[in-house]
Design a protein around this motif. Structure first.
Motif, PDB file in Angstrom:
ATOM      1  N   HIS A 148       0.862  -1.188   0.000  1.00 24.78           N
ATOM      2  CA  HIS A 148       0.000   0.000   0.000  1.00 24.78           C
ATOM      3  C   HIS A 148       0.899   1.239   0.000  1.00 24.78           C
ATOM      4  O   HIS A 148       1.648   1.467   0.956  1.00 24.78           O
ATOM      5  N   PHE A 149       0.832   1.994  -1.087  1.00 28.20           N
ATOM      6  CA  PHE A 149       1.597   3.232  -1.213  1.00 28.20           C
ATOM      7  C   PHE A 149       0.628   4.390  -1.032  1.00 28.20           C
ATOM      8  O   PHE A 149      -0.313   4.546  -1.818  1.00 28.20           O
ATOM      9  N   ASP A 150       0.846   5.201  -0.021  1.00 26.32           N
ATOM     10  CA  ASP A 150      -0.034   6.332   0.251  1.00 26.32           C
ATOM     11  C   ASP A 150       0.527   7.597  -0.383  1.00 26.32           C
ATOM     12  O   ASP A 150       1.746   7.810  -0.389  1.00 26.32           O
ATOM     13  N   GLY A 151      -0.361   8.424  -0.912  1.00 27.14           N
ATOM     14  CA  GLY A 151       0.031   9.678  -1.530  1.00 27.14           C
ATOM     15  C   GLY A 151      -0.835   9.959  -2.743  1.00 27.14           C
ATOM     16  O   GLY A 151      -1.843   9.295  -2.982  1.00 27.14           O
ATOM     17  N   ASP A 152      -0.408  10.932  -3.509  1.00 24.32           N
ATOM     18  CA  ASP A 152      -1.137  11.337  -4.714  1.00 24.32           C
ATOM     19  C   ASP A 152      -0.934  10.279  -5.795  1.00 24.32           C
ATOM     20  O   ASP A 152       0.201  10.062  -6.248  1.00 24.32           O
ATOM     21  N   PRO A 153      -2.004   9.612  -6.228  1.00 25.06           N
ATOM     22  CA  PRO A 153      -1.844   8.591  -7.265  1.00 25.06           C
ATOM     23  C   PRO A 153      -1.175   9.121  -8.538  1.00 25.06           C
ATOM     24  O   PRO A 153      -0.402   8.397  -9.176  1.00 25.06           O
ATOM     25  N   ALA A 154      -1.428  10.367  -8.895  1.00 25.33           N
ATOM     26  CA  ALA A 154      -0.824  10.937 -10.103  1.00 25.33           C
ATOM     27  C   ALA A 154       0.697  10.997  -9.987  1.00 25.33           C
ATOM     28  O   ALA A 154       1.405  10.895 -10.992  1.00 25.33           O
ATOM     29  N   ALA A 155       1.212  11.153  -8.795  1.00 25.44           N
ATOM     30  CA  ALA A 155       2.660  11.160  -8.576  1.00 25.44           C
ATOM     31  C   ALA A 155       3.204   9.745  -8.393  1.00 25.44           C
ATOM     32  O   ALA A 155       4.331   9.449  -8.794  1.00 25.44           O
ATOM     33  N   LEU A 156       2.417   8.870  -7.806  1.00 27.15           N
ATOM     34  CA  LEU A 156       2.875   7.504  -7.528  1.00 27.15           C
ATOM     35  C   LEU A 156       2.914   6.633  -8.777  1.00 27.15           C
ATOM     36  O   LEU A 156       3.801   5.783  -8.920  1.00 27.15           O
ATOM     37  N   LEU A 157       1.967   6.804  -9.683  1.00 31.10           N
ATOM     38  CA  LEU A 157       1.866   5.905 -10.840  1.00 31.10           C
ATOM     39  C   LEU A 157       3.085   5.931 -11.767  1.00 31.10           C
ATOM     40  O   LEU A 157       3.547   4.867 -12.188  1.00 31.10           O
ATOM     41  N   PRO A 158       3.643   7.093 -12.093  1.00 30.41           N
ATOM     42  CA  PRO A 158       4.852   7.066 -12.936  1.00 30.41           C
ATOM     43  C   PRO A 158       6.020   6.339 -12.249  1.00 30.41           C
ATOM     44  O   PRO A 158       6.774   5.612 -12.896  1.00 30.41           O
ATOM     45  N   ALA A 159       6.148   6.518 -10.955  1.00 29.02           N
ATOM     46  CA  ALA A 159       7.204   5.823 -10.210  1.00 29.02           C
ATOM     47  C   ALA A 159       6.933   4.321 -10.174  1.00 29.02           C
ATOM     48  O   ALA A 159       7.845   3.501 -10.341  1.00 29.02           O
ATOM     49  N   TYR A 160       5.674   3.956  -9.993  1.00 29.79           N
ATOM     50  CA  TYR A 160       5.297   2.541 -10.020  1.00 29.79           C
ATOM     51  C   TYR A 160       5.606   1.933 -11.396  1.00 29.79           C
ATOM     52  O   TYR A 160       6.154   0.833 -11.488  1.00 29.79           O
ATOM     53  N   GLY A 165      11.558   6.095  -7.094  1.00 22.89           N
ATOM     54  CA  GLY A 165      10.902   7.268  -6.528  1.00 22.89           C
ATOM     55  C   GLY A 165       9.659   6.959  -5.728  1.00 22.89           C
ATOM     56  O   GLY A 165       8.817   7.835  -5.520  1.00 22.89           O
ATOM     57  N   LEU A 166       9.545   5.714  -5.261  1.00 22.63           N
ATOM     58  CA  LEU A 166       8.387   5.329  -4.452  1.00 22.63           C
ATOM     59  C   LEU A 166       8.735   5.361  -2.966  1.00 22.63           C
ATOM     60  O   LEU A 166       9.854   5.006  -2.585  1.00 22.63           O
ATOM     61  N   PRO A 167       7.770   5.740  -2.138  1.00 24.87           N
ATOM     62  CA  PRO A 167       7.999   5.679  -0.686  1.00 24.87           C
ATOM     63  C   PRO A 167       7.943   4.227  -0.216  1.00 24.87           C
ATOM     64  O   PRO A 167       7.469   3.343  -0.937  1.00 24.87           O
ATOM     65  N   ALA A 168       8.418   3.995   0.979  1.00 22.38           N
ATOM     66  CA  ALA A 168       8.291   2.662   1.568  1.00 22.38           C
ATOM     67  C   ALA A 168       6.799   2.362   1.751  1.00 22.38           C
ATOM     68  O   ALA A 168       6.052   3.195   2.262  1.00 22.38           O
ATOM     69  N   PRO A 169       6.351   1.196   1.324  1.00 19.14           N
ATOM     70  CA  PRO A 169       4.926   0.869   1.437  1.00 19.14           C
ATOM     71  C   PRO A 169       4.596   0.228   2.778  1.00 19.14           C
ATOM     72  O   PRO A 169       5.470  -0.241   3.493  1.00 19.14           O
TER      73      PRO A 169
END
Length: 95
Positions: A7-19, A71-75
């Motif tokens: 589970h990665f918390d934050g703005d999906p628009a910022a998380l998706l490119p990193a994912y 560029g992803l945070p720790a989940p």
């Protein structure tokens, strides 16, 4: 097969490119993998051969470095459980 969730918390628009960057690094190494967009982040469901392998992978230094490099945070990780059946009607899709 064992299913885990990240589970990665934050703005999906910022998380998706990193994912997407992270997934490209593991493209040939996934058996069952699903990314779900939530209002407050993303959740990735990923299968490993066993619970022990999920724990070793998800808690390992290589995975932590891959997350940071993408560029992803720790989940928050979750051990979902053993997969009884997995079925997909169509080829993998993206939106």
């Amino acid at each position: 097969m064992f299913l885990g969730a990240y589970h990665f918390d934050g703005d999906p628009a910022a998380l998706l490119p990193a994912y997407d960057k992270l997934l490209a690094a593991y493209a040939g190494d996934v058996d069952l993998h699903v990314c779900v967009v939530r209002g407050d982040g993303i959740t990735v469901f990923d299968a490993c051969p066993s619970a022990e392998q999920f724990r070793a992978f998800s808690g390992g230094a290589d995975f932590a470095a891959a997350l940071a490099g993408a560029g992803l945070p720790a989940p928050r990780t979750e051990e979902v459980g053993d997969v009884h059946v997995a079925r997909l009607r169509e080829e993998a899709t993206t939106s």
